[in-house]
Write an enzyme that holds these catalytic residues in place. Structure first.
Site, PDB file in Angstrom:
ATOM      1  N   SER A  13      48.280  55.311  36.613  1.00 36.34           N
ATOM      2  CA  SER A  13      47.227  54.440  37.146  1.00 36.34           C
ATOM      3  C   SER A  13      47.159  54.660  38.657  1.00 36.34           C
ATOM      4  CB  SER A  13      47.603  52.979  36.869  1.00 36.34           C
ATOM      5  OG  SER A  13      46.783  52.090  37.592  1.00 36.34           O
ATOM      6  N   TYR A  33      53.589  46.175  36.524  1.00 37.19           N
ATOM      7  CA  TYR A  33      52.723  47.278  36.076  1.00 37.19           C
ATOM      8  C   TYR A  33      52.889  48.469  37.018  1.00 37.19           C
ATOM      9  CZ  TYR A  33      48.277  49.478  34.596  1.00 37.19           C
ATOM     10  OH  TYR A  33      47.314  50.347  34.126  1.00 37.19           O
TER      11      TYR A  33
END
Ligand code: NAD
Length: 275
Positions: free
Chosen positions: A145, A158
């Site tokens: 990401s 995350y």
């Protein structure tokens, strides 16, 4: 030759193929003439992906897979080798998101996201890498990401998993190159998929968030960018102008990205009406 013609007649596993980016990548690969093993914990979702690919004239089959169970991943890869004799591409894409302040997160939250986003990708990478080293060819594509390249307060857990996936992929790339194994890592910004609604919110009500992402990449555009990047054997595949701009900014002006992150924290704390 169009770069994407590379995928014709190849054998590919895509995890997280029941939804979002995984489904879209699988569907595009199906259209390009790839044989796709669509793997996901969500069985009805993978069957739907396979149906979509079949309806477009492609070749795919579904496999139930929980990426937190490394034995399941090994078995899946073994079955692919038994069936096709080789594995050309492994897309370790399955993932979840947890959003909230670290002070509100429990040990179970940390365990859950690390098991899926990090250990799941690691297990898929190792299982595919061993086979690909033996073969002397193959390409592993891990989904990280933008949060694996720049700090994202409120998504600390995350971000931890995604930074680790970037480190795993970019380092293994150097090890695998001389052995014929390519490794790429996908770093998307905001892509319009169900994860943006289905994330686990800790300590706040998502309905209270007024500041939703303004600029999002459509999932089919993301799949196109990802496969073009893979065809070019890019190390880091940035997806979306938000990802490209934010990473560039972070490299030249990290203090500004820090400031934006702190402002997002302040806004959330105003919603929580506490400091
Ligand atoms: P999504 O929720 O649409 O798809 C994620 C898929 O992963 C689902 O089908 C889900 O069933 C599967 N999955 C979850 N846990 C699993 C498990 N234990 N075993 C097997 N499958 C499991 O989300 P998406 O946006 O398509 O996300 C795909 C990847 O892209 C994720 O790794 C995510 O972190 C990453 N990503 C997404 C965005 C975005 O804005 N959508 C941005 C950056 C990175």
């Amino acid at each position: 030759m169009n770069k994407e013609d590379l995928f014709k007649d190849k054998i590919v596993v895509v995890t997280g193929a029941a939804s979002g980016i995984g489904r879209s990548v699988a569907a595009r690969l199906g259209r390009l003439g790839t044989t796709v093993c669509a793997a996901d914990i969500n069985e009805p979702g993978t069957r739907e992906t396979v149906k979509l690919i079949g309806a477009a004239g492609g070749n795919a089959y579904a496999a139930k897979l929980d990426v937190t169970k490394s034995a399941e991943i090994k078995k899946l890869i073994d079955n692919v080798i038994k069936k096709h004799g080789r594995l050309d591409y492994m897309f370790n894409n399955a993932g979840i998101a947890i959003v909230g302040e670290t002070r509100d997160m429990t040990d179970e939250h940390w365990k859950k996201i690390i098991d899926i986003n990090l250990m799941g990708v690691l297990a898929g990478t190792l299982a595919a890498y061993r086979v690909m080293v033996r073969q002397g060819f193959g390409h592993i594509v891990n989904t990280a990401s933008l949060a694996g390249l720049i700090p994202v307060p409120l998504e600390t857990s995350y971000s931890l998993t995604k930074y680790a996936v970037v480190g795993l992929s970019t380092s293994l790339r150097g090890e695998g190159a001389a052995l014929g194994v390519k490794v790429s890592v996908v770093c998307p910004g905001f892509i319009r998929t169900p994860i943006l609604d289905n994330y686990i919110a800790v300590g706040f009500d998502p309905a209270d968030l007024t500041d939703k992402p303004k600029k999002m990449t459509e999932v089919n555009d993301a799949a196109h960018i990802i496969l073009s990047g893979v065809a070019k054997n890019k190390s880091i595949i940035l997806v979306g102008s938000d990802a490209r701009i934010a990473w560039f900014l972070y490299k030249i002006w990290p203090g500004l990205v820090d400031f934006i992150g702190r402002k997002a924290m302040d806004d959330l704390r105003k919603i929580r009406k506490e400091k």
